[in-house]
Design a protein around this motif. Structure first.
Motif, PDB file in Angstrom:
ATOM      1  N   UNK A   7       0.844  -1.205   0.000  1.00  0.00           N
ATOM      2  CA  UNK A   7       0.000   0.000   0.000  1.00  0.00           C
ATOM      3  C   UNK A   7       0.871   1.244   0.000  1.00  0.00           C
ATOM      4  N   UNK A   8       1.924   1.227   0.847  1.00  0.00           N
ATOM      5  CA  UNK A   8       2.837   2.371   0.926  1.00  0.00           C
ATOM      6  C   UNK A   8       3.519   2.608  -0.418  1.00  0.00           C
ATOM      7  N   UNK A   9       3.990   1.524  -1.050  1.00  0.00           N
ATOM      8  CA  UNK A   9       4.671   1.639  -2.343  1.00  0.00           C
ATOM      9  C   UNK A   9       3.720   2.173  -3.415  1.00  0.00           C
ATOM     10  N   UNK A  10       2.489   1.674  -3.406  1.00  0.00           N
ATOM     11  CA  UNK A  10       1.491   2.136  -4.379  1.00  0.00           C
ATOM     12  C   UNK A  10       1.184   3.612  -4.185  1.00  0.00           C
ATOM     13  N   UNK A  11       1.069   4.010  -2.904  1.00  0.00           N
ATOM     14  CA  UNK A  11       0.797   5.424  -2.585  1.00  0.00           C
ATOM     15  C   UNK A  11       1.939   6.309  -3.076  1.00  0.00           C
ATOM     16  N   UNK A  12       3.181   5.881  -2.830  1.00  0.00           N
ATOM     17  CA  UNK A  12       4.350   6.650  -3.257  1.00  0.00           C
ATOM     18  C   UNK A  12       4.411   6.761  -4.776  1.00  0.00           C
ATOM     19  N   UNK A  13       4.097   5.673  -5.468  1.00  0.00           N
ATOM     20  CA  UNK A  13       4.106   5.690  -6.933  1.00  0.00           C
ATOM     21  C   UNK A  13       3.067   6.665  -7.477  1.00  0.00           C
ATOM     22  N   UNK A  14       1.869   6.640  -6.893  1.00  0.00           N
ATOM     23  CA  UNK A  14       0.811   7.543  -7.355  1.00  0.00           C
ATOM     24  C   UNK A  14       1.174   8.997  -7.057  1.00  0.00           C
ATOM     25  N   UNK A  15       1.845   9.206  -5.923  1.00  0.00           N
ATOM     26  CA  UNK A  15       2.266  10.561  -5.557  1.00  0.00           C
ATOM     27  C   UNK A  15       3.321  11.073  -6.544  1.00  0.00           C
ATOM     28  N   UNK A  16       4.268  10.225  -6.907  1.00  0.00           N
ATOM     29  CA  UNK A  16       5.306  10.602  -7.872  1.00  0.00           C
ATOM     30  C   UNK A  16       4.702  10.871  -9.244  1.00  0.00           C
ATOM     31  N   UNK A  17       3.717  10.057  -9.635  1.00  0.00           N
ATOM     32  CA  UNK A  17       3.035  10.276 -10.918  1.00  0.00           C
ATOM     33  C   UNK A  17       2.315  11.618 -10.912  1.00  0.00           C
ATOM     34  N   UNK A  18       1.673  11.928  -9.788  1.00  0.00           N
ATOM     35  CA  UNK A  18       0.961  13.192  -9.652  1.00  0.00           C
ATOM     36  C   UNK A  18       1.922  14.371  -9.754  1.00  0.00           C
ATOM     37  N   UNK A  19       3.082  14.260  -9.090  1.00  0.00           N
ATOM     38  CA  UNK A  19       4.073  15.336  -9.156  1.00  0.00           C
ATOM     39  C   UNK A  19       4.551  15.554 -10.586  1.00  0.00           C
ATOM     40  N   UNK A  20       4.792  14.459 -11.308  1.00  0.00           N
ATOM     41  CA  UNK A  20       5.247  14.582 -12.696  1.00  0.00           C
ATOM     42  C   UNK A  20       4.172  15.248 -13.561  1.00  0.00           C
ATOM     43  N   UNK A  21       2.909  14.933 -13.276  1.00  0.00           N
ATOM     44  CA  UNK A  21       1.802  15.556 -14.015  1.00  0.00           C
ATOM     45  C   UNK A  21       1.728  17.055 -13.717  1.00  0.00           C
ATOM     46  N   UNK A  22       1.983  17.413 -12.459  1.00  0.00           N
ATOM     47  CA  UNK A  22       1.893  18.815 -12.052  1.00  0.00           C
ATOM     48  C   UNK A  22       3.039  19.661 -12.588  1.00  0.00           C
ATOM     49  N   UNK A  23       4.155  19.026 -12.957  1.00  0.00           N
ATOM     50  CA  UNK A  23       5.304  19.782 -13.480  1.00  0.00           C
ATOM     51  C   UNK A  23       4.990  20.462 -14.803  1.00  0.00           C
ATOM     52  N   UNK A  24       3.893  20.074 -15.425  1.00  0.00           N
ATOM     53  CA  UNK A  24       3.417  20.753 -16.632  1.00  0.00           C
ATOM     54  C   UNK A  24       2.880  22.145 -16.265  1.00  0.00           C
ATOM     55  N   UNK A  25       2.529  22.316 -14.994  1.00  0.00           N
ATOM     56  CA  UNK A  25       1.939  23.558 -14.513  1.00  0.00           C
ATOM     57  C   UNK A  25       2.870  24.344 -13.589  1.00  0.00           C
ATOM     58  N   UNK A  26       3.644  23.610 -12.789  1.00  0.00           N
ATOM     59  CA  UNK A  26       4.469  24.233 -11.752  1.00  0.00           C
ATOM     60  C   UNK A  26       5.822  23.547 -11.693  1.00  0.00           C
ATOM     61  N   UNK A  27       6.892  24.349 -11.566  1.00  0.00           N
ATOM     62  CA  UNK A  27       8.235  23.794 -11.439  1.00  0.00           C
ATOM     63  C   UNK A  27       8.938  24.403 -10.230  1.00  0.00           C
ATOM     64  N   UNK A  28       9.690  23.586  -9.509  1.00  0.00           N
ATOM     65  CA  UNK A  28      10.467  24.054  -8.370  1.00  0.00           C
ATOM     66  C   UNK A  28      11.950  24.081  -8.731  1.00  0.00           C
TER      67      UNK A  28
END
Length: 203
Positions: A7-28
Motif C-alpha cells: 500500500x505504501x509503495x502504491x501510494x508513493x508511486x501515485x504521488x510521484x506520478x501526480x508530481x510529474x503531471x503537475x510539473x506541466x503547470x508548476x516547477x520548483x
C-alpha cells in the motif's frame, strides 16, 4: 512484501506520478529558492480574476512581459500593462505590488467621454479617477498596490501555506511564466497536493 508495504509503495508511486503531471503547470528550483508557475496556470488565474472582478473585462499575459488588463468604468475602457513584483503573505490577507510598464491607455466610443479622456491626460497626467478601480486597489505613480483576503486564494494557500506570516515573495512574469522567489527553499513536500489538483481541476 507485506500488505502495508505494498500500500505504501502504491501510494508513493501515485504521488510521484501526480508530481510529474503537475510539473506541466508548476516547477520548483529548490537551490535557487524559486517556483515557476507555467503559462497554463497564469491563464487560469486570469480567467478567475475576470469572473470575480466586475470592472475587469479582460486579463491576459503579454507576449514579452507582464499582463494586460482592460477595465471598463463609466463607458470608458482603460488598458493597464503591468507586471507583478511582490506578494506579502499575512494571516488574513495578502498584499500585492505591481509595476506599470506603460501609462494607462484610455478609449471610448463616446465623443463626450473622449473630451473627458483628454482632460484626464491634461489635468491628471493620465492617472485613473477615483472609483475606476476596486476599493482594494490603488495606484501611486507607476506602482499598483492591492489587498485580497487570503482565504480566497486557493493556489497561494496550496503552495505557500508552510511560509511564515509576513513572508515576502518576489515575482517576475516573462513570456507568460511567473517566477516566484522565496526566502526559503520549497519542494513538493511543502505543497498541499490535493488542494492544488482541485484548483487546477485535474482528473
Amino acid at each position: 512484501m507485506s500488505i502495508f508495504n505494498k500500500i505504501t509503495a502504491t501510494f508513493q508511486e501515485s504521488k510521484e506520478f501526480l508530481k510529474r503531471s503537475l510539473e506541466e503547470y508548476i516547477m520548483f528550483s529548490s537551490e535557487a529558492k524559486q517556483l515557476i508557475l507555467k503559462k497554463k496556470v497564469i491563464l487560469l488565474l486570469c480567467q478567475q480574476a475576470e469572473s470575480r472582478v466586475e470592472q475587469l473585462k479582460s486579463l491576459e499575459p503579454d507576449f514579452e512581459e507582464g499582463l494586460i488588463a482592460t477595465i471598463e468604468y463609466n463607458k470608458v475602457q482603460v488598458k493597464l500593462h503591468f507586471t507583478p513584483e511582490k506578494i506579502t503573505l499575512n494571516k488574513e490577507y495578502i498584499e500585492g505590488e505591481l509595476r506599470l510598464l506603460k501609462p494607462p491607455q484610455f478609449d471610448t466610443e463616446s465623443i463626450v467621454y473622449r473630451y473627458l479622456i483628454a482632460g484626464w491626460k491634461t489635468f491628471l497626467g493620465g492617472k485613473l479617477p477615483n472609483g475606476a478601480l476596486p476599493k482594494e486597489v490603488r495606484i501611486e505613480n507607476n506602482k499598483v498596490y492591492y489587498t485580497l483576503p487570503r482565504n480566497q486564494l486557493q493556489l497561494l494557500d496550496s503552495l505557500f501555506h508552510s511560509l511564515e506570516n509576513g513572508s515576502a515573495l518576489m515575482t517576475n512574469l516573462k513570456q507568460g511564466d511567473l517566477t516566484i522567489e522565496t526566502s526559503v527553499a520549497l519542494s513538493w513536500n511543502n505543497v498541499k497536493l490535493q488542494n492544488l489538483v482541485q484548483f487546477l481541476n485535474l482528473k
